[in-house]
Design an enzyme around this catalytic site. Structure first.
Site, PDB file in Angstrom:
ATOM      1  N   ASP A   9       0.778  -1.249   0.000  1.00  0.00           N
ATOM      2  CA  ASP A   9       0.000   0.000   0.000  1.00  0.00           C
ATOM      3  C   ASP A   9       0.813   1.305   0.000  1.00  0.00           C
ATOM      4  O   ASP A   9       0.517   2.216   0.777  1.00  0.00           O
ATOM      5  CB  ASP A   9      -0.942   0.012   1.216  1.00  0.00           C
ATOM      6  CG  ASP A   9      -1.989  -1.089   1.185  1.00  0.00           C
ATOM      7  OD1 ASP A   9      -1.900  -1.982   0.335  1.00  0.00           O
ATOM      8  OD2 ASP A   9      -2.897  -1.065   2.034  1.00  0.00           O
ATOM      9  N   ASP A  33      -4.836  -0.685  -1.712  1.00  0.00           N
ATOM     10  CA  ASP A  33      -6.163  -0.598  -1.133  1.00  0.00           C
ATOM     11  C   ASP A  33      -7.025   0.045  -2.221  1.00  0.00           C
ATOM     12  O   ASP A  33      -6.612   1.043  -2.831  1.00  0.00           O
ATOM     13  CB  ASP A  33      -6.080   0.314   0.110  1.00  0.00           C
ATOM     14  CG  ASP A  33      -7.010  -0.093   1.230  1.00  0.00           C
ATOM     15  OD1 ASP A  33      -7.493  -1.251   1.250  1.00  0.00           O
ATOM     16  OD2 ASP A  33      -7.264   0.765   2.110  1.00  0.00           O
ATOM     17  N   HIS A  84     -10.923   0.885  -2.763  1.00  0.00           N
ATOM     18  CA  HIS A  84     -12.295   0.829  -2.250  1.00  0.00           C
ATOM     19  C   HIS A  84     -13.335   1.341  -3.242  1.00  0.00           C
ATOM     20  O   HIS A  84     -13.030   2.141  -4.132  1.00  0.00           O
ATOM     21  CB  HIS A  84     -12.385   1.631  -0.957  1.00  0.00           C
ATOM     22  CG  HIS A  84     -11.586   1.038   0.168  1.00  0.00           C
ATOM     23  ND1 HIS A  84     -11.777  -0.260   0.608  1.00  0.00           N
ATOM     24  CD2 HIS A  84     -10.588   1.544   0.938  1.00  0.00           C
ATOM     25  CE1 HIS A  84     -10.935  -0.509   1.595  1.00  0.00           C
ATOM     26  NE2 HIS A  84     -10.193   0.567   1.815  1.00  0.00           N
ATOM     27  N   HIS A  95     -16.023   0.267   6.703  1.00  0.00           N
ATOM     28  CA  HIS A  95     -14.608   0.667   6.750  1.00  0.00           C
ATOM     29  C   HIS A  95     -14.470   2.186   6.746  1.00  0.00           C
ATOM     30  O   HIS A  95     -13.601   2.746   7.413  1.00  0.00           O
ATOM     31  CB  HIS A  95     -13.925   0.059   5.530  1.00  0.00           C
ATOM     32  CG  HIS A  95     -12.442   0.154   5.496  1.00  0.00           C
ATOM     33  ND1 HIS A  95     -11.619  -0.324   6.494  1.00  0.00           N
ATOM     34  CD2 HIS A  95     -11.599   0.652   4.541  1.00  0.00           C
ATOM     35  CE1 HIS A  95     -10.349  -0.114   6.155  1.00  0.00           C
ATOM     36  NE2 HIS A  95     -10.313   0.489   4.981  1.00  0.00           N
ATOM     37  N   HIS A 139     -10.735   6.857   1.873  1.00  0.00           N
ATOM     38  CA  HIS A 139      -9.370   6.783   1.335  1.00  0.00           C
ATOM     39  C   HIS A 139      -9.318   5.751   0.212  1.00  0.00           C
ATOM     40  O   HIS A 139     -10.148   4.840   0.154  1.00  0.00           O
ATOM     41  CB  HIS A 139      -8.379   6.386   2.450  1.00  0.00           C
ATOM     42  CG  HIS A 139      -8.683   5.051   3.051  1.00  0.00           C
ATOM     43  ND1 HIS A 139      -9.615   4.873   4.045  1.00  0.00           N
ATOM     44  CD2 HIS A 139      -8.227   3.807   2.756  1.00  0.00           C
ATOM     45  CE1 HIS A 139      -9.696   3.592   4.361  1.00  0.00           C
ATOM     46  NE2 HIS A 139      -8.868   2.919   3.582  1.00  0.00           N
ATOM     47  N   LYS A 177      -7.093  -4.785  -3.224  1.00  0.00           N
ATOM     48  CA  LYS A 177      -7.898  -5.344  -2.132  1.00  0.00           C
ATOM     49  C   LYS A 177      -8.870  -4.295  -1.620  1.00  0.00           C
ATOM     50  O   LYS A 177      -8.673  -3.105  -1.881  1.00  0.00           O
ATOM     51  CB  LYS A 177      -6.978  -5.809  -0.996  1.00  0.00           C
ATOM     52  CG  LYS A 177      -6.150  -4.656  -0.400  1.00  0.00           C
ATOM     53  CD  LYS A 177      -5.201  -5.140   0.667  1.00  0.00           C
ATOM     54  CE  LYS A 177      -4.301  -4.041   1.191  1.00  0.00           C
ATOM     55  NZ  LYS A 177      -4.976  -2.947   1.901  1.00  0.00           N
ATOM     56  N   CYS A 227      -1.789  -2.522   7.731  1.00  0.00           N
ATOM     57  CA  CYS A 227      -1.672  -3.399   6.559  1.00  0.00           C
ATOM     58  C   CYS A 227      -0.344  -4.147   6.487  1.00  0.00           C
ATOM     59  O   CYS A 227      -0.308  -5.298   6.033  1.00  0.00           O
ATOM     60  CB  CYS A 227      -1.962  -2.610   5.285  1.00  0.00           C
ATOM     61  SG  CYS A 227      -3.694  -2.053   5.247  1.00  0.00           S
TER      62      CYS A 227
HETATM   63 ZN   LIG Z   1      -8.885   0.824   3.431  1.00  0.00          ZN
END
Ligand SMILES: [Zn+2]
Length: 193
Positions: free
Chosen positions: A9, A51, A53, A62, A76, A101, A143
């Site tokens: 990340d 990451d 989303h 989240h 984020h 992810k 993470c």
């Molecule tokens: Zn996240």
């Protein structure tokens, strides 16, 4: 058996001026690029996670308007936005596999991600006969911790380069590294500085 590098990340939202900035994030990005320049050929494969989303949901609780910075977070790394891109100081040219992810769900570990072809990190590592990994990236207490914990659970030898990670908070980062060492991980230095 070979060794892999896991880059967790290193994205704009987790580095300085990002939505969820980690102090020292840019320095990690610069250091990871140096490491790749010096040692990319030593690795059987190099996996980087992002990451990633969904824009139109809270991603399974989240995201929150009133985040606790433990289980809930400000928005984020929304897919397709600049915040979700790799930090510009991180040159991903040597990365062999990119996994994403967190699509609609909280996902802290690189092992929860998949490539655009649907491959998981565990499948990639197994295909490359990897039995040990070096872990770098953001954030130490979330993470990086979850990815390293899952690498240990996969039976891999795990080494974390402490000069190429940065955490949300000092105390929880320290605790995360202690837990990983207790679980069998080794702490080391990348030696690139
Ligand atoms: Zn996240």
């Amino acid at each position: 058996m070979g060794r892999a590098l896991l880059i967790v990340d290193v994205q704009n939202d987790f580095t300085e001026e990002g939505a969820l900035a980690v102090t020292g994030g840019d320095a990690v990005a610069i250091g990871v690029t140096r490491l790749l320049g010096a040692q990319a050929r030593d690795y059987a494969c190099i996996i980087a996670s992002r990451d990633w989303h969904d824009a139109d949901s809270d991603n399974g609780g989240h995201f929150s308007e009133d985040p606790d910075f433990v289980d809930t977070w400000p928005r984020h790394c929304v897919a397709g936005t600049p915040g979700a891109e790799y930090d510009p100081w991180f040159d991903p040219a040597a990365v062999t596999h990119h996994v994403k992810k967190g699509q609609g769900v909280p996902a802290y570990s690189l092992f929860e991600g998949k490539t655009d072809d649907g491959e998981t990190a565990a499948e990639i590592l197994s295909a490359h006969d990897v039995d040990g990994v070096d872990v770098v990236g953001l954030a130490t207490d979330h993470c990086v911790f979850a990815s390293s914990r899952d690498a240990l659970a996969e039976g891999l030898r795990v080494r974390i380069f402490t000069d190429l990670v940065a955490g949300v908070a000092t105390e929880s980062s320290h605790a995360a590294l202690e837990k990983l060492v207790a679980g069998g991980a080794e702490l080391g230095s990348s030696g690139v500085h």
